[in-house]
Design an enzyme around this catalytic site. Structure first.
Site, PDB file in Angstrom:
ATOM      1  N   LYS A 138       0.846  -1.203   0.000  1.00 45.37           N
ATOM      2  CA  LYS A 138       0.000   0.000   0.000  1.00 45.37           C
ATOM      3  C   LYS A 138       0.877   1.247   0.000  1.00 45.37           C
ATOM      4  CE  LYS A 138      -0.269  -0.493   4.989  1.00 45.37           C
ATOM      5  NZ  LYS A 138      -1.027  -1.055   6.095  1.00 45.37           N
ATOM      6  N   TYR A 191      15.809  31.423   5.115  1.00 48.18           N
ATOM      7  CA  TYR A 191      14.641  32.219   5.511  1.00 48.18           C
ATOM      8  C   TYR A 191      14.667  32.552   7.000  1.00 48.18           C
ATOM      9  CZ  TYR A 191      12.190  31.319   1.106  1.00 48.18           C
ATOM     10  OH  TYR A 191      11.811  31.279  -0.210  1.00 48.18           O
TER      11      TYR A 191
HETATM   12  C1  LIG Z   1      -0.290  -1.827   6.892  1.00 48.10           C
HETATM   13  C2  LIG Z   1      -0.876  -3.046   7.414  1.00 48.10           C
HETATM   14  C3  LIG Z   1      -0.064  -4.143   7.735  1.00 48.10           C
HETATM   15  C4  LIG Z   1       1.434  -4.117   7.710  1.00 48.10           C
HETATM   16  O1  LIG Z   1       1.917  -3.495   8.891  1.00 48.10           O
HETATM   17  P1  LIG Z   1       3.481  -3.325   9.147  1.00 48.10           P
HETATM   18  O2  LIG Z   1       3.583  -2.831  10.547  1.00 48.10           O
HETATM   19  O3  LIG Z   1       3.965  -2.342   8.166  1.00 48.10           O
HETATM   20  O4  LIG Z   1       4.086  -4.658   8.964  1.00 48.10           O
HETATM   21  C5  LIG Z   1      -0.692  -5.317   8.097  1.00 48.10           C
HETATM   22  N1  LIG Z   1      -2.043  -5.389   8.160  1.00 48.10           N
HETATM   23  C6  LIG Z   1      -2.841  -4.346   7.889  1.00 48.10           C
HETATM   24  C7  LIG Z   1      -4.322  -4.498   7.995  1.00 48.10           C
HETATM   25  C8  LIG Z   1      -2.291  -3.137   7.520  1.00 48.10           C
HETATM   26  O5  LIG Z   1      -3.081  -2.105   7.246  1.00 48.10           O
END
Ligand SMILES: *Cc1c(COP(=O)(O)O)cnc(C)c1O
Length: 813
Positions: free
Chosen positions: A482, A708
């Protein structure tokens, strides 16, 4: 190569089973994806955590492969091909290499050490190739598998071998020595540390030295501690900066070059090297000492060493103009490495159309006609859409090849080709260094500013394997890609892992999944936050929804009915305490009612998400979540009479609660090299390195301000560098004003003043650097973890905030 099958059975100590005991073998393969002359191939079915060669055998038989080295004959294949049955296919590959090496008798140089093996090998190849037909290890093929494959490349035209050997634990060098059978040994730099896999530094060195048990001479830097570990009979030829070495070296540095004064055998001469860094200088000295040993004159040595060049050890994947993808291999052109590059192209191509730009091919040991016939066969077997040949020889030899466009020189090609002739294709650019294909790369590369996020795909695989090693072999893995693969590029990560054993990919939104499908990824994909407006598109692209509420499920079922779907895979999310998405306990009854006797959807998995798997002070809470998950999912399975996958662990969950792995885990941040736990982190490799360059350097007098709002005041004369990266690229503004730093040439340079939108300034007082030099914003140092801790956030936020305008460059060693 030409080996008869009758010789193979005794060489491998194998049991033969097959219909054609009388066959000629002309090549060896361990990779089902890169086969050429299938009938003449001997396929070694190597085992492995991720892939097992045995599973590809039925398909390979269909493709015409007839000879297999196996531990067992796969079901249904007996009688359809020749099988050489052995206890270990890896050992058989090594035994085959020992047998094959024994057929040839010419000088062989073997190189080992902690660093510099590949550079020394490539340089020696360059320095000696005017006088020899050299067979050398391709790239850094130096492992238990790589060394045998390298040696199997020998043919009757070769008259010098250069092979490298690397080891990771005791007992390995003893296996490599008889495969290489070197006459001349070279020990490159030995690091101070001992690696995992060795008890002590001495043990590591002693193991490496076993490569030299039978050499006539060993070349190394004078070092009494190392020499004390040598078996006494080995003759050494040493170099050193102090007295006592056979070849004594003194060095002085000039702008950009190093002058070596060499004292050897009573005479003195100078060599100029076109670089100054210590590592390259040491590697060049090693090469020079070998040339002295081989009797080269001072004049030839001086002349050839002046031409040494930086060696690019990896194939780089770059974004090209007009949507093209470039694979940059503009440093060498020989048959072996062409083969590797074409396999790499096969695995990494992002378009249907493929183009190969190829220079004259050198250093194979074959006669020109034979060589180009082999090159043509190789190109044809990879279904390349068009081949652009640059050079007199290739233009003539491949003239009849379909879709072949010849040019005499690189300049002629650049003058005639328009950028618009390349679009939406994957282009392999492969040429010998003298052809200056780097100019073609510049011509075809997408022009963006100099900031890049480099993604090391080897590290991704390493990290995956680290987590796998903590799981049961049968546990499935979902890789979370993702948010553009945590900023690292979801498509490239998915593609890099498509040859590993990955069962699912996880994305947040349907459009991320659609993009993966459009790019040709066929792994099952779960969409974590599906919106009902995207359901139809998800069905069209074979994306599986997370179902978190009865309302969502009704809406999905309605769509499934309308589209005439049946048993569409869905994934039920339970809210065991995170209180984000998912069914709570009192909603299970309704869920059961909706799913009972429903043929439109099918529950592929039931899962939940832990809210504090990284924080052991919440161990009780986490265990309560796991207990609820266990109970609720069991209840659903019993009521619905189903047996779906179950999963609850994310990265920290895998690390801290492996007992709750059920049938699958969901790996996210750890894959990208970030562990939440300090010990866990030691086992991971950095995946993303954010780099930029120095745009301008200036002196700021005491009392002046920088940036700045005049937040930095120079207390004394300060040398500063301006870097073209700012908060619009995703660098948190809070990282400025002395809090953060970048790394330039291995040194920390503090960020001074406020970070601007597209730029930031750093203090480089006392650091030796130039405009155009690289600055590392994060990577090994500072690490994303370090940045996050100092800024009071988490690495996830930093990684996913890097703007999409920052070019991603992917590489693989
Ligand atoms: C993002 C996510 C993961 C992965 O989590 P990590 O801590 O990055 O390993 C697993 N399950 C769900 C539902 C997530 O949204």
């Amino acid at each position: 190569m030409s080996v008869h099958t009758t010789h193979i059975t005794p060489a491998l100590n194998a049991r033969f089973n097959g219909p054609q005991p009388d066959m000629e073998i002309d090549n060896v393969s361990i990779d089902s994806r890169s086969l050429q002359n299938n009938a003449g191939t001997l396929f070694f079915a190597l085992g492995g955590q991720n892939r097992n060669g045995h599973q590809f055998i039925p398909a390979l038989i269909d493709k015409g492969v007839r000879n297999f080295v196996v531990t067992h004959i796969p079901d249904g294949t007996e009688g359809k091909a020749n099988f050489f049955v052995v206890d270990s296919t890896l050992k058989a590959l090594q035994d085959f290499a020992i047998y094959y090496r024994g057929l040839y008798n010419f000088p062989v140089i073997a190189i080992t050490g902690s660093n510099g093996k590949t550079i020394v090998k490539e340089w020696l190849n360059y320095l000696l190739s005017p006088d020899y037909n050299i067979i050398r290890s391709p790239k850094s093929y130096n492992s238990q598998v790589g060394v045998p494959l390298s040696v199997i490349g020998i043919n009757e035209h070769h008259n010098l071998g250069i092979f490298e050997a690397g080891i990771s634990t005791v007992g390995e060098m003893e296996k490599l020595e008889p495969i290489i059978q070197p006459n001349i040994g070279i020990l490159t730099h030995i690091g101070a540390a001992h690696d995992e896999g060795f008890v002590s530094r001495e043990e590591k060195i002693a193991e490496k030295l076993k490569l030299f048990t039978n050499v006539d001479v060993l070349i190394l830097q004078k070092n009494e501690a190392i020499e004390a570990l040598l078996p006494f009979q080995i003759k050494t030829f040493t170099w050193g900066f102090e007295a006592g070495a056979d070849v004594q070296v003194a060095k002085t540095q000039d702008s950009g070059s190093t002058i070596l004064s060499i004292v050897y055998n009573g005479s003195i001469f100078d060599v100029t090297l076109p670089f100054t860094d210590d590592t390259s200088v040491e590697n060049a000295i090693t090469c020079m000492v070998l040339m002295l040993h081989m009797g080269y004159s001072h004049t030839v040595i001086t002349e050839r060493l002046a031409g040494l060049y930086p060696v690019e050890l990896r194939l780089q994947v770059k974004n090209g103009i007009n949507g093209c993808t470039l694979i940059d291999d503009s440093f060498s052109s020989d048959y072996q490495s062409l083969k590797i590059a074409l396999d790499f192209l096969e695995q990494h191509k992002t378009h249907q159309k493929t183009t190969v730009i190829l220079s004259d091919v050198f250093q194979s040991g074959f006669d020109t006609g034979v060589l180009y016939a082999k090159v043509a066969k190789l190109l044809a077997s990879h279904n390349i859409s068009q081949v652009i040949g640059i050079g007199e020889t290739i233009s003539r030899e491949l003239a009849d090849f379909p879709n072949f466009y010849p040019y005499k020189t690189t300049q002629e090609f650049l003058a005639h080709y328009r950028a618009s002739s390349f679009s939406n294709e994957t282009v392999l650019i492969k040429g010998a260094r003298s052809f200056r294909f780097d100019e073609i790369v510049v011509f075809l590369e997408e022009k963006t500013h100099e900031t890049v996020l480099e993604i090391n795909l080897n590290s991704v695989v390493h990290n995956l394997n680290f987590y796998k090693s903590r799981l049961k072999p049968e546990t499935k893995i979902m890789v979370m890609v993702k948010a553009f693969g945590y900023g690292a590029g979801s498509y490239e990560i998915a593609k890099a892992l498509s040859h590993q054993k990955i069962d699912y990919l996880g994305v947040a939104f349907a459009d991320e999944g659609i993009a993966l499908r459009n790019a040709g990824i066929s792994t099952p994909i779960i969409v974590m936050n599906p919106e009902s407006s995207a359901f139809a598109a998800m069905a069209a692209y074979n994306l599986e929804p997370e179902i978190y509420s009865a309302r969502e499920l009704r809406s999905f079922i309605a769509m499934a009915q309308q589209k005439n779907l049946s048993s569409y895979p869905i994934h039920i999310k339970l809210d065991t305490g995170m209180h984000r998405l998912g069914f709570q306990e009192n909603q299970l009854a309704e869920l059961i009612t909706l799913l009972r006797n429903n043929n439109l959807v099918s529950v592929k998995s039931i899962f939940s998400h832990l809210s504090a798997s990284d924080d052991l002070q919440f161990r009780d809470f986490t265990q309560e979540q796991i207990a609820k998950f266990d109970a609720w999912s069991s209840h659903l399975m019993a009521e619905l009479n189903i047996n779906p996958l179950r999963h609850i662990l994310n990265t920290s969950g895998i690390y801290n609660y492996p007992e709750a792995q059920y049938n699958m885990v969901r790996l996210g941040i750890g894959l990208y090299g970030v562990g939440n736990d300090a010990t866990e982190r030691q086992s991971l490799q950095t995946v993303g390195t954010l780099k930029t360059i120095i745009l301008q350097i200036k002196e700021v007098p005491a009392g002046d301000s920088v940036g700045y709002s005049r937040r930095f005041m120079a207390g004394h004369t300060t040398t500063i560098a301006t870097l073209p990266i700012g908060y619009a690229d995703g660098i948190p503004r809070a990282w400025g004003n002395g809090k953060g730093f970048v790394t330039i040439g291995g040194h920390k340079a503090n960020i001074i003043g406020s970070i601007c939108m597209d730029m930031l300034m750093v203090d480089i007082t006392g650091i030796d650097c130039r405009e155009g030099d690289t600055a590392i914003i994060f990577g090994d140092s500072p690490s994303v973890v370090e940045m996050a801790q100092s800024l009071g956030t988490i690495p996830y936020e930093i990684l996913t905030s890097i703007s999409q305008r920052v070019k991603r460059v992917f590489f693989k060693e």
